[in-house]
Write an enzyme that holds these catalytic residues in place. Structure first.
Site, PDB file in Angstrom:
ATOM      1  N   HIS A 155       0.837  -1.199   0.000  1.00  0.00           N
ATOM      2  CA  HIS A 155       0.000   0.000   0.000  1.00  0.00           C
ATOM      3  C   HIS A 155       0.875   1.252   0.000  1.00  0.00           C
ATOM      4  O   HIS A 155       2.081   1.190   0.200  1.00  0.00           O
ATOM      5  CB  HIS A 155      -0.922   0.028   1.227  1.00  0.00           C
ATOM      6  CG  HIS A 155      -2.100  -0.884   1.116  1.00  0.00           C
ATOM      7  ND1 HIS A 155      -2.024  -2.218   1.435  1.00  0.00           N
ATOM      8  CD2 HIS A 155      -3.379  -0.661   0.695  1.00  0.00           C
ATOM      9  CE1 HIS A 155      -3.208  -2.778   1.230  1.00  0.00           C
ATOM     10  NE2 HIS A 155      -4.038  -1.858   0.780  1.00  0.00           N
ATOM     11  N   LYS A 159      -0.432   4.906   4.561  1.00  0.00           N
ATOM     12  CA  LYS A 159      -1.325   3.998   5.282  1.00  0.00           C
ATOM     13  C   LYS A 159      -0.804   3.768   6.693  1.00  0.00           C
ATOM     14  O   LYS A 159       0.378   3.476   6.892  1.00  0.00           O
ATOM     15  CB  LYS A 159      -1.464   2.672   4.537  1.00  0.00           C
ATOM     16  CG  LYS A 159      -2.484   1.722   5.167  1.00  0.00           C
ATOM     17  CD  LYS A 159      -2.778   0.535   4.264  1.00  0.00           C
ATOM     18  CE  LYS A 159      -3.721  -0.461   4.927  1.00  0.00           C
ATOM     19  NZ  LYS A 159      -5.029   0.129   5.279  1.00  0.00           N
TER      20      LYS A 159
END
Length: 267
Positions: A155, A159
């Site tokens: 990600h 995040k």
């Protein structure tokens, strides 16, 4: 017409959900809120998400929108989402929650609160990922103990939680299909002289960098062969459209805690 409010409306997911609500038949944007002190508070929502004026201002608390909406869509943080669910359940309002990083006790409280109102909680609301959940369970059952299971997720650098909620759900699905308890067999990092891999391990590894929307690889590694199943999200629209679909569905349901498998008719 379903009237919806968006939590964290100035965030990446919140703003996109709000934009797509305005483009979707059968649902209208009726409110949006941010945490107290956020620079978006008291601004016209269209100044935050773009488009024509909405006649609505960003508020600083969920209580300021609950009287005028049917459902709240929440992609914020686990603790914030749980507090929002407490307040929504007290007012009889449905919720769709896509936040991740819930501790077990938080999920247990959410399940109790969902006894008062219908609520969808899912770590990933894209159709593709929810099909992936089913496929991984089926493959794990078919291959059984002779294949090792490893999950790799990637990600964007912003995040906050790791591993992703989707990776954890994939691991839980695989563990369940194999009759294992993830809390006992999950391995989240490997370093140093750790010895041979045990047969029951399910590895979950995390990558963070750049602007990766989301990528999950499930590897079933056997002797002389392996299977890799990959899902790559190229846009947050998959998650946002799934959340809107869930909102349109959940307002017609009795109180209870639901997942995207219910929304998609897979369960």
């Amino acid at each position: 017409m379903v009237r919806a409010a968006v939590a964290g409306i100035a965030g990446r997911m919140g703003s996109r959900i709000a934009q797509l609500i305005r483009e979707t038949d059968g649902i209208e944007l009726a409110g949006g809120f941010e945490h107290s002190g956020h620079q978006a508070v008291n601004r016209e929502i269209s100044e935050i998400i773009g488009g024509s004026p909405t006649g609505l201002k960003v508020t600083s608390h969920i209580a300021q929108v609950l009287d005028t909406v049917d459902v709240v869509l929440d992609f914020t943080l686990a603790a914030a989402s749980l507090e929002h669910l407490r307040q929504a359940s007290a007012r009889g309002k449905a919720m769709v929650i896509g936040s991740t990083g819930f501790a077990r006790e938080q999920l247990e409280e959410a399940e109790k609160l969902a006894g008062r109102v219908p609520c969808v909680i899912s770590p990933n609301m894209s159709m593709g990922v929810n099909v992936l959940f089913k496929v991984v369970g089926d493959v794990a059952r078919l291959l059984g103990e002779s294949f090792d299971v490893e999950i790799i997720e990637a990600h964007h650098r912003l995040k906050k939680d790791a591993p992703s909620g989707t990776a954890l759900k994939l691991a839980q699905v695989a563990a369940g299909a194999l009759g294992r308890n993830l809390e006992e067999v999950g391995v989240y990092a490997r370093r140093g002289l750790i010895g041979e891999r045990t047969g029951n391990e399910i590895g979950i590894q995390t990558i963070r960098g750049g602007d990766i929307v989301g990528e999950h690889t499930v590897m079933f590694a056997g002797s002389g062969e392996r299977i890799e199943i990959v899902h790559r999200a190229q846009s947050r629209d998959n998650f946002a459209r799934g959340a809107i679909r869930a909102a349109l569905w959940v307002v017609r349901q009795p109180p209870g805690l639901y997942g995207m498998d219910h929304v998609l008719g897979m369960k």
